[in-house]
Scaffold this motif. Structure first.
Motif, mmCIF file in Angstrom:
data_model
loop_
_atom_site.group_PDB
_atom_site.id
_atom_site.type_symbol
_atom_site.label_atom_id
_atom_site.label_comp_id
_atom_site.label_asym_id
_atom_site.label_seq_id
_atom_site.Cartn_x
_atom_site.Cartn_y
_atom_site.Cartn_z
ATOM 1 N N SER A 65 0.578 -1.166 0.090
ATOM 2 C CA SER A 65 -0.110 0.430 0.057
ATOM 3 C C SER A 65 0.378 1.133 0.116
ATOM 4 O O SER A 65 2.001 1.397 0.732
ATOM 5 N N MET A 66 -0.021 2.429 -0.366
ATOM 6 C CA MET A 66 0.553 3.889 0.146
ATOM 7 C C MET A 66 1.920 4.164 1.279
ATOM 8 O O MET A 66 2.202 4.554 1.442
ATOM 9 N N GLY A 67 0.985 2.805 2.252
ATOM 10 C CA GLY A 67 1.302 3.088 3.793
ATOM 11 C C GLY A 67 2.156 2.139 3.804
ATOM 12 O O GLY A 67 2.168 1.824 4.896
ATOM 13 N N ALA A 68 2.856 1.335 2.654
ATOM 14 C CA ALA A 68 4.424 0.583 3.129
ATOM 15 C C ALA A 68 3.448 -0.738 3.850
ATOM 16 O O ALA A 68 4.549 -1.987 4.075
ATOM 17 N N LEU A 69 2.216 -1.015 3.330
ATOM 18 C CA LEU A 69 1.560 -2.183 4.162
ATOM 19 C C LEU A 69 1.409 -3.287 3.441
ATOM 20 O O LEU A 69 1.155 -3.602 2.067
ATOM 21 N N ARG A 70 2.262 -4.510 3.385
ATOM 22 C CA ARG A 70 1.835 -5.206 2.623
ATOM 23 C C ARG A 70 1.188 -6.565 2.211
ATOM 24 O O ARG A 70 1.521 -6.713 3.924
ATOM 25 N N VAL A 71 0.104 -6.947 1.601
ATOM 26 C CA VAL A 71 -1.153 -6.760 1.608
ATOM 27 C C VAL A 71 -1.082 -8.763 0.762
ATOM 28 O O VAL A 71 -0.773 -8.366 -0.310
ATOM 29 N N ILE A 72 -1.239 -9.680 1.092
ATOM 30 C CA ILE A 72 -1.558 -10.416 0.252
ATOM 31 C C ILE A 72 -3.841 -10.500 -0.366
ATOM 32 O O ILE A 72 -4.374 -10.931 0.732
ATOM 33 N N PRO A 73 -3.880 -10.569 -1.196
ATOM 34 C CA PRO A 73 -4.897 -10.427 -2.538
ATOM 35 C C PRO A 73 -5.593 -11.619 -1.961
ATOM 36 O O PRO A 73 -5.147 -13.015 -1.886
ATOM 37 N N ASP A 74 -7.395 -11.956 -2.166
ATOM 38 C CA ASP A 74 -8.035 -13.188 -1.919
ATOM 39 C C ASP A 74 -7.899 -13.627 -3.291
ATOM 40 O O ASP A 74 -8.537 -14.875 -3.283
ATOM 41 N N LEU A 75 -7.925 -13.038 -4.195
ATOM 42 C CA LEU A 75 -8.622 -13.380 -5.869
ATOM 43 C C LEU A 75 -8.144 -12.653 -7.235
ATOM 44 O O LEU A 75 -7.444 -11.461 -7.049
ATOM 45 N N ASN A 76 -7.284 -13.096 -7.741
ATOM 46 C CA ASN A 76 -7.057 -12.777 -8.970
ATOM 47 C C ASN A 76 -8.900 -11.961 -10.234
ATOM 48 O O ASN A 76 -9.728 -12.643 -9.650
ATOM 49 N N PHE A 77 -8.530 -11.120 -11.028
ATOM 50 C CA PHE A 77 -9.679 -10.399 -11.187
ATOM 51 C C PHE A 77 -10.180 -11.142 -12.635
ATOM 52 O O PHE A 77 -11.656 -11.409 -12.123
ATOM 53 N N ALA A 78 -9.558 -12.423 -12.459
ATOM 54 C CA ALA A 78 -10.788 -13.242 -12.574
ATOM 55 C C ALA A 78 -11.331 -14.651 -11.665
ATOM 56 O O ALA A 78 -12.707 -15.230 -12.285
ATOM 57 N N ASP A 79 -11.396 -14.541 -10.861
ATOM 58 C CA ASP A 79 -11.837 -14.812 -10.087
ATOM 59 C C ASP A 79 -13.009 -14.528 -9.398
ATOM 60 O O ASP A 79 -13.821 -14.570 -8.253
ATOM 61 N N ILE A 80 -13.368 -13.277 -9.711
ATOM 62 C CA ILE A 80 -14.266 -12.126 -8.876
ATOM 63 C C ILE A 80 -15.597 -12.723 -9.135
ATOM 64 O O ILE A 80 -15.394 -13.331 -10.786
ATOM 65 N N PRO A 81 -16.311 -12.892 -8.213
ATOM 66 C CA PRO A 81 -17.641 -13.125 -8.312
ATOM 67 C C PRO A 81 -18.338 -12.524 -9.146
ATOM 68 O O PRO A 81 -18.716 -11.764 -9.916
#
Lengths: 207, 207
Positions: A65-81
């Motif tokens: 993030s812009m705040g240096a937070l490292r985040v693990i996404p849950d979904l690829n774009f292809a898997d958006i419900p």
């Protein structure tokens, strides 16, 4: 043994509860703007019980993030419900870095969300992404800068651009806002969902 | 070849720049409150250039925010640097789950930070952690609820508790706030650092 303690019945109720939960998909680019998701997501995940909040990104590598937070996404774009109570595009510094295939996949999700009448909400350069893909041409909207929209060939709706620094703009199931309007954007999204209790909305800071 | 393009000189300048950067350590428990870090961190990491922002947790396993964001911590409590321009404790639902060893390690960092005269800032149950470790007994302070402080054996400073829902309380190098005061807390922390440009502070929402 009580009926409700019978394992298959418990499982059936859990499945029913899971099915009844509404999807919220929050799209985060790399270098996303922390302040733009941070009021919406806790309300939906921790202060209400009927929403499932997940974060989608171009891939599942961690995003910073812009705040240096490292985040693990849950979904690829292809898997958006296919069905989301809200599809929310958060601003960030790397929206313009998406490759054409990822961009097309996400734009198709946004278009379906809009056509289906479900809530599509975008702030900051998330709203720029909608403009650049021709998705703001039939609704009143706002964003960071009209000039950035005008630079996009697919955009031709300057007449319906509202120059709004601290307010969000809602037109039917589309909500847009600029970077400075994150509190108003959050409130507009939560109100548009229609089932967030007033006492929870009262937690939000004044817009 | 220009002197500045000479690799050892570039490396030396990079090292100098790195050494000149001030540490900001943000402590996050599991189920941390997204809205409580999200205004401070981007200002320090992306809108100014002289701060190094890192997130500390009891271990390096990912932590999940109240908004369902899965975050990879940067530091164990043991690796929090001895010198921080600010040590910031963010609220969250799992502060009471820390094991005694982790709790003691973090409390020692907080105590040193306070004694050294560097900024110690805590919001929501982050402030409760300070109360529970006897670190609010000599300063004016606030928090979510005085009752939660009074329940802690190490706390005995109700006389200096300020009942403040939307405001932060600063007493010398200690800043505290309740969960509803995140904008005011963010502004107080950034102002206390003393070198954030006024035009950057102007981005913050009104408290």
């Amino acid at each position: 043994q009580k009926l409700a303690q019978h394992p298959p019945i418990i499982r059936a109720f859990q499945t029913l509860k899971e099915c009844a939960m509404k999807n919220i998909t929050i799209v985060i680019p790399d270098r996303f703007a922390d302040w733009e998701y941070s009021l919406i997501a806790p309300v939906l995940h921790s202060f209400t019980t009927n929403y499932r909040v997940r974060y989608a990104a171009a891939d599942l590598n961690h995003k910073t993030s812009m705040g240096a937070l490292r985040v693990i996404p849950d979904l690829n774009f292809a898997d958006i419900p296919a069905e989301n109570a809200a599809l929310i595009l958060i601003g960030g510094q790397d929206w313009r870095e998406l490759n054409p295939a990822d961009r097309a996949t996400l734009a198709a999700h946004c278009e379906r969300q809009k056509t289906d009448g479900n809530l599509l909400a975008a702030i900051c350069d998330g709203a720029w992404f909608l403009a650049a893909n021709g998705l703001l041409n039939d609704r009143r909207h706002t964003g960071n800068h009209l000039d950035a929209y005008r630079a996009e060939a697919a955009y031709h709706n300057a007449a319906q651009y509202q120059d709004s620094q601290r307010e969000a703009v809602r037109d039917t199931n589309l909500i847009t806002a600029g970077a400075m309007a994150a509190p108003a954007f959050s409130r507009a999204v939560l109100e548009a969902l229609g089932d967030i209790p007033a006492e929870v909305l009262a937690y939000l800071p004044a817009a």
